[in-house]
Every structure is written in C-alpha cells, then in structure tokens.
Motif scaffolding. Structure first.
Motif, short mmCIF file in Angstrom:
data_model
loop_
_atom_site.label_atom_id
_atom_site.label_comp_id
_atom_site.label_asym_id
_atom_site.label_seq_id
_atom_site.Cartn_x
_atom_site.Cartn_y
_atom_site.Cartn_z
N ALA A 1 36.26 37.84 40.55
CA ALA A 1 36.06 39.14 39.90
C ALA A 1 34.60 39.54 39.88
O ALA A 1 33.69 38.70 39.87
CB ALA A 1 36.60 39.10 38.48
N GLN A 2 34.39 40.84 39.85
CA GLN A 2 33.07 41.37 39.56
C GLN A 2 32.90 41.33 38.04
O GLN A 2 33.74 41.83 37.29
CB GLN A 2 32.94 42.81 40.06
CG GLN A 2 31.60 43.46 39.77
CD GLN A 2 31.56 44.91 40.24
OE1 GLN A 2 32.35 45.32 41.09
NE2 GLN A 2 30.64 45.67 39.68
N VAL A 3 31.79 40.72 37.58
CA VAL A 3 31.63 40.41 36.17
C VAL A 3 30.54 41.26 35.54
O VAL A 3 29.44 41.39 36.09
CB VAL A 3 31.29 38.91 35.99
CG1 VAL A 3 30.98 38.60 34.53
CG2 VAL A 3 32.45 38.05 36.49
N THR A 4 30.83 41.82 34.37
CA THR A 4 29.84 42.49 33.53
C THR A 4 29.77 41.73 32.21
O THR A 4 30.78 41.68 31.48
CB THR A 4 30.22 43.96 33.26
OG1 THR A 4 30.36 44.65 34.50
CG2 THR A 4 29.15 44.64 32.42
N PRO A 5 28.64 41.10 31.89
CA PRO A 5 28.56 40.28 30.66
C PRO A 5 28.93 41.07 29.42
O PRO A 5 28.68 42.27 29.32
CB PRO A 5 27.09 39.84 30.63
CG PRO A 5 26.65 39.89 32.05
CD PRO A 5 27.39 41.05 32.66
N GLY A 6 29.54 40.39 28.45
CA GLY A 6 29.94 41.02 27.21
C GLY A 6 28.76 41.40 26.34
O GLY A 6 27.67 40.84 26.47
N ALA A 7 28.99 42.32 25.44
CA ALA A 7 27.91 42.82 24.59
C ALA A 7 27.53 41.82 23.50
O ALA A 7 26.36 41.74 23.11
CB ALA A 7 28.33 44.14 23.94
N TYR A 8 28.47 41.03 23.02
CA TYR A 8 28.20 40.15 21.89
C TYR A 8 27.94 38.71 22.31
O TYR A 8 27.15 38.01 21.67
CB TYR A 8 29.37 40.19 20.89
CG TYR A 8 29.49 41.51 20.21
CD1 TYR A 8 28.70 41.84 19.12
CD2 TYR A 8 30.41 42.47 20.65
CE1 TYR A 8 28.80 43.07 18.49
CE2 TYR A 8 30.52 43.70 20.02
CZ TYR A 8 29.71 44.00 18.94
OH TYR A 8 29.82 45.22 18.33
N ARG A 9 28.63 38.23 23.34
CA ARG A 9 28.39 36.87 23.85
C ARG A 9 28.25 36.95 25.37
O ARG A 9 29.22 36.78 26.10
CB ARG A 9 29.54 35.94 23.46
CG ARG A 9 29.63 35.62 21.98
CD ARG A 9 30.57 34.45 21.74
NE ARG A 9 31.93 34.76 22.14
CZ ARG A 9 32.86 33.84 22.42
NH1 ARG A 9 32.56 32.56 22.38
NH2 ARG A 9 34.08 34.20 22.76
N ARG A 10 27.05 37.18 25.82
CA ARG A 10 26.83 37.45 27.24
C ARG A 10 27.11 36.23 28.10
O ARG A 10 27.44 36.36 29.28
CB ARG A 10 25.38 37.92 27.46
CG ARG A 10 25.06 39.23 26.75
CD ARG A 10 23.65 39.68 27.04
NE ARG A 10 23.46 40.00 28.46
CZ ARG A 10 23.79 41.15 29.02
NH1 ARG A 10 24.35 42.10 28.29
NH2 ARG A 10 23.56 41.36 30.29
N ARG A 11 27.00 35.04 27.55
CA ARG A 11 27.26 33.83 28.33
C ARG A 11 28.71 33.38 28.25
O ARG A 11 29.12 32.49 28.99
CB ARG A 11 26.35 32.69 27.85
CG ARG A 11 24.88 32.93 28.08
CD ARG A 11 24.04 31.74 27.67
NE ARG A 11 24.22 31.40 26.26
CZ ARG A 11 23.54 30.45 25.62
NH1 ARG A 11 22.65 29.74 26.27
NH2 ARG A 11 23.75 30.22 24.35
N ALA A 12 29.49 33.98 27.35
CA ALA A 12 30.85 33.50 27.14
C ALA A 12 31.92 34.53 27.48
O ALA A 12 33.00 34.16 27.94
CB ALA A 12 31.02 33.04 25.69
N SER A 13 31.64 35.82 27.26
CA SER A 13 32.66 36.85 27.44
C SER A 13 32.21 37.89 28.45
O SER A 13 31.02 38.00 28.75
CB SER A 13 32.97 37.52 26.09
OG SER A 13 33.38 36.55 25.15
#
Length: 336
Positions: A142-154
């Motif tokens: 998948a093309q991944v966009t890091p999450g806003a709250y846990r950039r390394r996890a979500s």
C-alpha cells in the motif's frame, strides 16, 4: 477458569510492555519482536472456532482481553487480529500468525482507500471490507500516509486495486465498522482506566503547600469525574461486546463507541490537567495514552458516525418513543 486466563494475560503484558518502554516498542524491529512474543501466548486465536483449532470464545468473554491490551498500552492491533483470524478461519484461510489490522475502505475512492487505520504500520496485513467483499492485503503493497496521532504506528492506506489480495471471501452480513466500534470501545475503556491510575498515583505523590494535591477538593472533584467517565465507558464497552458469538450487534457497538468517544475527551483533558506539564513529556506515558484515545475517536466509526447510525435507526424504528427504541434495540439480550 476465565479469570485465571485473563490474569495470566495481564501479567504477561506487564512483563512485555512496561510503561517506560511503550514508545520504543513502536520501532519496527522492536514491534516485530514484541508481536512474536504476544502471538506465542495464544490469545490472538481466542475467537477462532474450535472446529478450526481455536479457543472458540465469544466476544463477550474476550472483552477482558481487549480491555487489558488497551490498559497495557499495547501498540499492535491485538483485537483486530483476533477478529480477522476468526473471519479468515471461517472462510477457509489457514492462519499464518501475522499481525492483521482491520479496516473498511472509503466509498467512491480511486482504488482501495482506508483512512486512519489504528496500528496499520505495525501490522503485516490488513483485512479490508471493499465493495461487498473482504480482501486480505499486504500492508507493504500500500501507499502509506502516516497517522496524525501515532505516525510510527498508524496510517491511511491506498492500494491501486484488489489484484494483490492474498485472499478474498464474501461475508456481506458482517460490517467492518461495527467490528471496529466494539473492538476500539473496549481498548479505549482500558486506556482510560490506565489514565485514571496515572492521575491518581501522581496526585498522591505530588505535594503542594505541605500535603498531597489529592487532598485538595478541586483535584478530588476532577479525579471523581475522571473515574466516573472511565467507569461509564467500560460499562458501555462491555455492553457493545455482548453476544453469544464473536460478531457484535451493530447498534450496541455504535452505542459503546459513542460513549467511549464522549468520555475520552473528558478523561484526556482531566488527566493532563492533573499532571500538568509533566504529562506531555516523552518520559511520561500519559501523552501516549491520550494520543491513542484521540486516534481511536477519529478512526472510522467516529462519534459523529456512531451518532448518525443510532439516529437513523431511531427514525426508522416503528416504535412511537425513544424509550421504546432503547428498550427493544439497545438492551443486551441473554448470552448463551
């Protein structure tokens, strides 16, 4: 018997996920090593039927495991993995011990788009509901966009098509949003219980004017509200997991997630108010728990969406009053 099982799981998590190392365990290598240890405990197969060599437990029973994982601060999507494995086992897929996130694809998107998937960066695969079927996809594709709250996890994920799917099956009666609502509400309740413990511990230790701040009436009031919100969220989350099988009721799950989301805002605010500046430091775990609470709030199945689901159900119901709707649709039935 079940109490001893849950106690063993909690003891194991306390050893594997000490508070001072929670942030470190979101690093890729540390996360992979931790998941191998977590999976070896066997609880991730709790919802798989006995016919498929699982424990065959109901979601009602497994609530305690979900609550405990949230309280321990486990970064990986344990509940989602257990649910995904049960669905995949029923469809004939052989378990490969991978960590699996759970998501519902956005409607009308180009390709397969899943927004704000908790724990996606730490999962090897994602089980996605898309256009009436379920797809097991590799997160690495998948093309991944890091999450806003846990950039390394979500992360938010985007696959160009369903072609790379490892496995696909039909379960039209199962709603991914309802599954996530029940699982996230239980994890949020556990996280709020931990925030309460951290706040009470700090208030008892921190001294001002020669006495612990927990003895000041204003602080006691705030802690009482925090405890009330955490308890109500736990009760609602337990109700959202009521059932004889591993699939939750859609309306009960939406109710549980809505109550958890409403409580999370108060719990996070009071927790940080009590701890003050120390609560937002990297060294203290409070910020990690409150960030996860806000992340779960904003994940698909948000409080706005849950309110819409319940509102539409109320308007569509033949009963003449809201009380009748609550009595007939939101009262958990007997558990087989």
């Amino acid at each position: 018997m079940t109490d001893s099982i849950f106690d063993g799981f909690e003891r194991a998590l306390l050893d594997l996920c000490p508070l001072e190392r929670l942030r470190e365990q979101e690093q890729p290598e540390a996360a992979a090593a931790l998941w191998a240890q977590i999976d070896a405990l066997g609880y991730t197969d709790a919802l798989i039927s006995e016919a498929c060599d699982g424990a065959g437990l109901s979601l009602t029973t497994v609530f305690e495991l979900l609550f405990t994982a949230g309280k321990a601060g486990l970064s990986q999507p344990l509940g989602e993995t257990a649910m995904a494995r049960a669905l995949l086992a029923d469809a004939g897929y052989e378990n490969d011990n991978a960590c699996v996130a759970l998501a519902k694809a956005r409607e009308g998107g180009e390709g397969i788009v899943c927004n704000d998937v908790p724990g996606a960066m730490l999962a090897e695969r994602v089980l996605v509901q898309w256009q009436g079927e379920w797809l097991l996809l590799d997160r690495a594709d998948a093309q991944v966009t890091p999450g806003a709250y846990r950039r390394r996890a979500s992360a938010s994920l985007h696959w160009r098509s369903a072609q790379p799917a490892r496995f696909r099956f039909q379960r039209p009666e199962v709603d991914a949003e309802a599954l996530c609502n029940a699982l996230h509400a239980a994890a949020m309740a556990g996280a709020m219980e931990r925030v309460l413990e951290l706040a009470v511990e700090y208030a008892n230790d921190r001294r001002q004017f020669g006495r612990p701040i927990s003895q000041f009436q204003a602080v006691q009031q705030e802690l009482a509200v925090l405890a009330e919100q955490a308890a109500s969220a736990a009760l609602a989350a337990r109700m959202g997991c009521v059932g004889s099988g591993y699939l939750p009721d859609r309306l009960l799950a939406a109710t549980a997630k809505l109550r958890a989301c409403e409580a999370a805002t108060r719990v996070a605010a009071i927790g940080h108010a009590v701890l003050g500046a120390i609560g937002i430091t990297e060294e203290h775990p409070l910020g990690l728990y409150t960030a996860r609470l806000h992340e779960w709030r904003m994940a698909p199945g948000s409080e706005v969406r849950c309110a819409q689901v319940l509102g539409q159900a109320v308007l569509a119901a033949p009963q003449s009053s809201l009380f009748d709707f609550v009595r007939t649709h939101l009262a958990p039935g007997e558990v087989a």
